[in-house]
Design an enzyme around this catalytic site. Structure first.
Site, PDB file in Angstrom:
ATOM      1  N   ASP A   1       0.819  -1.211   0.000  1.00  0.00           N
ATOM      2  CA  ASP A   1       0.000   0.000   0.000  1.00  0.00           C
ATOM      3  C   ASP A   1       0.855   1.265   0.000  1.00  0.00           C
ATOM      4  O   ASP A   1       2.063   1.219   0.217  1.00  0.00           O
ATOM      5  CB  ASP A   1      -0.944   0.008   1.215  1.00  0.00           C
ATOM      6  CG  ASP A   1      -0.275  -0.486   2.494  1.00  0.00           C
ATOM      7  OD1 ASP A   1       0.961  -0.421   2.580  1.00  0.00           O
ATOM      8  OD2 ASP A   1      -0.985  -0.926   3.404  1.00  0.00           O
TER       9      ASP A   1
ATOM     10  N   ASN B   1      -7.554  -3.186  14.286  1.00  0.00           N
ATOM     11  CA  ASN B   1      -8.927  -3.506  13.871  1.00  0.00           C
ATOM     12  C   ASN B   1      -8.958  -4.730  12.942  1.00  0.00           C
ATOM     13  O   ASN B   1      -9.926  -4.952  12.241  1.00  0.00           O
ATOM     14  CB  ASN B   1      -9.565  -2.291  13.172  1.00  0.00           C
ATOM     15  CG  ASN B   1      -8.796  -1.870  11.927  1.00  0.00           C
ATOM     16  OD1 ASN B   1      -7.814  -2.510  11.548  1.00  0.00           O
ATOM     17  ND2 ASN B   1      -9.230  -0.813  11.280  1.00  0.00           N
TER      18      ASN B   1
ATOM     19  N   HIS C   1      -7.250  -5.207  10.258  1.00  0.00           N
ATOM     20  CA  HIS C   1      -7.042  -4.978   8.817  1.00  0.00           C
ATOM     21  C   HIS C   1      -5.749  -5.657   8.356  1.00  0.00           C
ATOM     22  O   HIS C   1      -4.837  -5.901   9.142  1.00  0.00           O
ATOM     23  CB  HIS C   1      -7.061  -3.482   8.452  1.00  0.00           C
ATOM     24  CG  HIS C   1      -5.870  -2.683   8.857  1.00  0.00           C
ATOM     25  ND1 HIS C   1      -5.869  -1.308   8.898  1.00  0.00           N
ATOM     26  CD2 HIS C   1      -4.611  -3.048   9.240  1.00  0.00           C
ATOM     27  CE1 HIS C   1      -4.687  -0.867   9.270  1.00  0.00           C
ATOM     28  NE2 HIS C   1      -3.899  -1.904   9.486  1.00  0.00           N
TER      29      HIS C   1
ATOM     30  N   GLU D   1      -9.720  -2.327   5.366  1.00  0.00           N
ATOM     31  CA  GLU D   1     -10.351  -2.032   6.648  1.00  0.00           C
ATOM     32  C   GLU D   1     -11.604  -2.888   6.835  1.00  0.00           C
ATOM     33  O   GLU D   1     -12.156  -3.408   5.859  1.00  0.00           O
ATOM     34  CB  GLU D   1     -10.737  -0.540   6.687  1.00  0.00           C
ATOM     35  CG  GLU D   1      -9.583   0.423   6.444  1.00  0.00           C
ATOM     36  CD  GLU D   1      -8.627   0.536   7.637  1.00  0.00           C
ATOM     37  OE1 GLU D   1      -8.431  -0.472   8.357  1.00  0.00           O
ATOM     38  OE2 GLU D   1      -8.058   1.612   7.846  1.00  0.00           O
TER      39      GLU D   1
HETATM   40  P1  PGA Z   1       2.235  -1.602  12.543  1.00  0.00           P
HETATM   41  O1  PGA Z   1       1.046  -1.581  11.481  1.00  0.00           O
HETATM   42  O2  PGA Z   1       3.164  -2.663  12.091  1.00  0.00           O
HETATM   43  O3  PGA Z   1       2.841  -0.250  12.479  1.00  0.00           O
HETATM   44  O4  PGA Z   1       1.627  -1.933  13.872  1.00  0.00           O
HETATM   45  C1  PGA Z   1       0.539  -2.798  11.032  1.00  0.00           C
HETATM   46  C2  PGA Z   1      -0.714  -2.541  10.227  1.00  0.00           C
HETATM   47  O5  PGA Z   1      -1.420  -1.561  10.497  1.00  0.00           O
HETATM   48  O6  PGA Z   1      -0.995  -3.345   9.324  1.00  0.00           O
END
Ligand code: PGA
Length: 263
Positions: free
Chosen positions: A67, A136, A138, A143
């Site tokens: 992304d 959450n 995702h 999302e």
């Molecule tokens: P993070 O993000 O590794 O910074 O916790 C992971 C994500 O949101 O997929």
């Protein structure tokens, strides 16, 4: 699914790097799906160390990141392009034109999604996809939703994601509201998937990914339908998991050594 529970964030990264190194040993021209965020950082550090100490070779590797924020130029220090260059690509012998991220600067984001998916296919599909997970549940920026979004697409970020990602910005107001993200089908088409998580803030999301019913409100739960998923956790991220999960092998590793197996 196979779940590996390690002692620490660092150990989680080492296990993940070992899996990537094993993949490259078997197939030096592998196509890797890569993730940004704090979760994969120890994996990147370990891969860089393996490159420097053992000559782990990335010269034939191709990568596709999940992304990018919409409207964020690659040279912006908050962009995922920048993150990948600084934390990984510049420090190994990967060819810059073999590294791909969606372009969040284009006007036609739908066309960009089609281009990105087509490019993955032209490169033979993803051999090993590395994933983090959001609080959450995702994966990528897919999302919680009422449906699984199939292909690379533009997405409005959840308030929870904006809050979580604001730690990388001066204030929550600076977090972009939109991103372009690989879709669920793109992820599920990968031959192997490696899901990483650390910390108690991810424990509930991990439980949903591994043992809740499969539903788009918990996007990571779709991984239960993939035939080759390894989940690597630190103890805190594993703290909401039951001791036994039907059909899942759980491996506990202390200081890198296997100690317990259950399934
Ligand atoms: P993070 O993000 O590794 O910074 O916790 C992971 C994500 O949101 O997929």
């Amino acid at each position: 699914m196979r779940i590996i529970i390690t002692d620490s964030y660092r150990q989680m990264g080492r296990e993940a790097a070992n899996m990537v190194a094993g993949q490259l040993y078997l197939k030096p021209d592998s196509v890797l799906g890569l993730a940004t965020g704090s979760t994969p950082l120890p994996m990147y550090r370990r891969l860089i160390a393996l490159h420097r100490s053992l000559g782990l070779d990335f010269s034939e590797v191709t990568t596709f990141n999940f992304d990018e924020y919409v409207g964020m130029a690659p040279d912006n220090p908050q962009s995922y392009h920048y993150f990948m260059n600084e934390n990984f690509f510049r420090k190994v012998n990967i060819q810059p034109d073999h590294t791909h991220l969606p372009d969040g600067m284009v006007k036609d984001l739908e066309a960009e999604g089609h281009r990105y998916d087509a490019l993955i296919q032209q490169n033979g599909g993803i051999d090993l996809q590395v994933l983090g997970i959001g609080q959450n549940a995702h994966i990528g920026f897919n999302e919680p939703d009422v449906k699984f979004e199939a292909r690379t697409h533009c997405v409005a970020l959840d308030e929870e994601t904006i809050r979580a990602n604001s730690r990388f910005f001066e204030s929550p107001d600076e977090v972009p509201r939109d991103a372009i993200s690989m879709g669920i089908k793109t992820i599920m088409m990968a031959r192997r998937i490696l899901l990483l998580a650390n910390g108690t803030s991810k424990a509930e999301a991990v439980r949903k990914a591994v043992c809740s019913s499969v539903r788009p409100e918990a996007p990571a739960s779709i991984l239960q339908l993939h035939r080759d998923v390894t989940v690597i956790l630190d103890r805190a991220a594993a703290s909401h998991l039951p001791t036994h999960i039907e059909g899942t092998k759980i491996i506990h590793k202390n200081n890198g050594k296997n100690t317990t197996f259950s399934s």
